[in-house]
Scaffold this active site. Structure first.
Site, mmCIF file in Angstrom:
data_model
loop_
_atom_site.group_PDB
_atom_site.id
_atom_site.type_symbol
_atom_site.label_atom_id
_atom_site.label_comp_id
_atom_site.label_asym_id
_atom_site.label_seq_id
_atom_site.Cartn_x
_atom_site.Cartn_y
_atom_site.Cartn_z
ATOM 1 N N CYS A 46 0.819 -1.209 0.000
ATOM 2 C CA CYS A 46 0.000 0.000 0.000
ATOM 3 C C CYS A 46 0.857 1.265 0.000
ATOM 4 O O CYS A 46 0.706 2.125 -0.854
ATOM 5 C CB CYS A 46 -0.927 0.021 1.202
ATOM 6 S SG CYS A 46 -1.773 1.599 1.403
ATOM 7 N N GLY A 181 -9.833 -3.725 -14.324
ATOM 8 C CA GLY A 181 -10.232 -3.557 -12.934
ATOM 9 C C GLY A 181 -9.624 -2.290 -12.356
ATOM 10 O O GLY A 181 -9.195 -1.393 -13.094
ATOM 11 N N VAL A 182 -9.546 -2.216 -11.033
ATOM 12 C CA VAL A 182 -9.082 -1.006 -10.352
ATOM 13 C C VAL A 182 -7.692 -0.578 -10.821
ATOM 14 O O VAL A 182 -7.481 0.578 -11.216
ATOM 15 C CB VAL A 182 -9.088 -1.212 -8.825
ATOM 16 C CG1 VAL A 182 -8.455 -0.022 -8.117
ATOM 17 C CG2 VAL A 182 -10.511 -1.420 -8.320
ATOM 18 N N ILE A 183 -6.730 -1.496 -10.798
ATOM 19 C CA ILE A 183 -5.351 -1.152 -11.152
ATOM 20 C C ILE A 183 -5.279 -0.688 -12.602
ATOM 21 O O ILE A 183 -4.660 0.334 -12.921
ATOM 22 C CB ILE A 183 -4.409 -2.354 -10.917
ATOM 23 C CG1 ILE A 183 -4.391 -2.745 -9.436
ATOM 24 C CG2 ILE A 183 -2.990 -2.039 -11.392
ATOM 25 C CD1 ILE A 183 -3.703 -4.080 -9.155
ATOM 26 N N VAL A 185 -7.653 0.588 -14.682
ATOM 27 C CA VAL A 185 -8.275 1.879 -15.037
ATOM 28 C C VAL A 185 -7.567 3.047 -14.360
ATOM 29 O O VAL A 185 -7.548 4.159 -14.914
ATOM 30 C CB VAL A 185 -9.797 1.903 -14.735
ATOM 31 C CG1 VAL A 185 -10.519 0.824 -15.520
ATOM 32 C CG2 VAL A 185 -10.115 1.814 -13.270
ATOM 33 N N GLY A 266 -4.656 -8.256 -11.621
ATOM 34 C CA GLY A 266 -4.874 -8.516 -10.203
ATOM 35 C C GLY A 266 -3.606 -8.919 -9.482
ATOM 36 O O GLY A 266 -2.513 -8.940 -10.065
ATOM 37 N N HIS A 439 -24.357 23.510 1.655
ATOM 38 C CA HIS A 439 -24.497 23.942 0.267
ATOM 39 C C HIS A 439 -23.514 25.088 -0.011
ATOM 40 O O HIS A 439 -23.377 25.979 0.814
ATOM 41 C CB HIS A 439 -25.926 24.437 0.023
ATOM 42 C CG HIS A 439 -26.127 25.051 -1.329
ATOM 43 N ND1 HIS A 439 -26.279 24.287 -2.470
ATOM 44 C CD2 HIS A 439 -26.184 26.351 -1.733
ATOM 45 C CE1 HIS A 439 -26.439 25.101 -3.507
ATOM 46 N NE2 HIS A 439 -26.380 26.358 -3.096
#
Length: 462
Positions: A46, A181-183, A185, A266, A439
């Site tokens: 990580c 997948g995540v990696i 894109v 992956g 807002h």
């Protein structure tokens, strides 16, 4: 092997990534005598090769895009180019600062840190640096590495993994990314921002295929608009070197050529040759099998993080490590609801979600018992100011709680905190609707979506 019998730790942890160091810090905090063994650097994938450096690259790419598009905001700026050495300096500086802080944390908690390659030598010991480290309990947290396919050899030059992509000394002119997948894109997004001609190859029928189909379609639409190409629904066949790059052939005969091929299919568990099977630890396809309390079939051994077949997310590793430490310290622990874990893909635009997809909800509760609502960010003032498009989709059990929140748009990862409270506290739309959101914020869009679902839409059509 020297056996240091004078010291028996309460907990010996093999692996200093997210799951391992979280267990070490929490265990020490609760009074356990902890040894943490790591062959590389505390922080693991990580911090050093994953979450943190990739997000730094993505942020650098965002700055590049802002410079290119500045005139639409009335600001005259030019982009001279990408100084990849400067990008790496910025990225490495972020990592180094966090690494130094983490080292300080480990030292301050009086965790015994041992640098070296460890191996499980018994149900209560790990061998490292010619020493046998004994513990009343052992936690396996050896993480994961990038996967490849049979016959597809990663050479670190033309055919690369995410590890290589993070230290690439150039911006490739063109790239094929195997895996949507995540990696895949995230790197597609960063490289496109840097000026790379990107093509994603994904064997399944959508990008980010584990997300709600609506989120996948929104991302695909945004990527088309950005000029990121992708080929969906056909699997990879082979890769060959060309004179100055790589050629990829798909199962249907379609061919793509580029300077580099990033293999982003992956990550697989790091478990081979570490003594797990010899000590009787139950495994499946390299993963260590655990119950809902992260216990293996061996009473003195637990396992967490990418090594076990749960969500491969750093924050999941943190939670699993903390759970193990608290269980060993005698605290009452609650199993993790993995559906309730927030998931964020940090491409441009971001994809964020918590809970279950509409398809899964229909499968569980029945199609007639599920209500879905989409709130377009076009009605959100802050999103309009930021010039981002997207949607928030809510999935509700009819007359009941919201069981899924799916968001696409820039900075949606920052909104998933409230979304996870909505899911995990089983909130009814009317309960969220009565809360007042500031807002103009993007967070307000989450409130507006619940107003609409509760039958009283404000900045949305009935």
């Amino acid at each position: 092997m020297a056996n240091d019998a004078s010291t028996v730790f309460d907990l010996v942890i093999l692996g200093g990534g997210s799951g391992g160091y979280a267990a070490a810090l929490r265990g020490a905090q609760l009074g356990l005598d902890v040894a943490l063994i790591e062959k590389d650097k505390v922080g693991g994938t990580c911090l050093h090769r994953g979450c943190i450096p990739t997000k730094a690259l993505l942020h650098a790419g965002e700055i590049a895009d802002q410079a290119r598009e500045s005139e639409q905001f009335g600001v005259k700026a030019t982009l001279e180019g990408i100084d990849i050495a400067g990008v790496h300096k910025y990225k490495d500086g972020v990592v180094a600062g966090l690494y130094k802080g983490l080292q300080g944390l480990v030292a301050s908690r009086k965790v015994t840190y041992i640098e070296g390659e460890g191996r499980l030598s018994s149900p209560t010991s790990v061998d490292v640096n010619g020493r046998r480290v004994q513990g009343r309990h052992v936690l396996l947290a050896t993480g994961s590495v990038p996967k490849s396919l049979p016959g597809l050899e990663i050479d670190g030059d033309r055919i690369i993994s995410s590890d290589h992509a993070l230290v690439l000394d150039r911006v490739p002119k063109s790239a094929i990314i195997l895996g949507g997948g995540v990696i895949g894109v995230e790197f597609a997004s960063a490289w496109k921002s840097f000026g790379t001609d990107v093509t994603i190859v994904e064997g399944l029928k959508h990008l980010v295929p584990v997300e709600d189909e609506n989120s996948s379609k929104l991302l695909e639409r945004a990527f088309r608009k950005r000029g990121i190409k992708f080929n969906l629904g056909t699997f990879f066949e082979k890769a060959e070197y060309t004179q100055d790059g790589v050629k990829v052939t798909l199962a249907d005969g379609k061919e793509f050529e580029a300077e580099v091929l990033l293999v982003a299919i992956g990550r697989g568990p790091v478990s081979q040759g570490l003594g797990y099977e010899e000590q009787g630890v139950a495994m499946d396809r390299g993963y260590v099998l655990v119950d809902e309390y992260m216990r293996t079939n061996v009473p003195t051994i637990s396992a967490v993080g990418d090594l076990v077949p749960t969500l491969q997310l750093a924050h999941v590793g943190f939670a699993e490590g903390i759970l193990v430490a608290e269980r060993l310290a005698g605290l009452k622990t609650v199993p993790i609801d993995y559906d309730g874990v927030p998931r964020v893909t940090y491409c441009h635009p971001e994809v964020a979600s918590v809970g279950i997809t509409e398809a899964k909800a229909k499968e569980i509760y029945g199609a007639d018992k599920v209500v879905a609502l989409k709130y377009n960010l076009a009605g959100n003032g802050r999103s309009k100011i930021l010039n981002t498009a997207g949607e928030i989709k809510l999935v509700q059990v009819k007359d009941g709680a919201v069981v899924g929140v799916h968001m696409v748009g820039d900075r949606m990862g920052e909104q998933v905190g409230e979304a996870q409270l909505i899911y995990n506290w089983e909130a009814l739309p009317a309960e969220v609707a009565q809360l007042i959101h500031a807002h103009p914020t993007q967070n307000e869009a989450l409130g507006e979506a619940h107003l609409a679902l509760a039958g009283k839409p404000l900045h949305a059509h009935d």
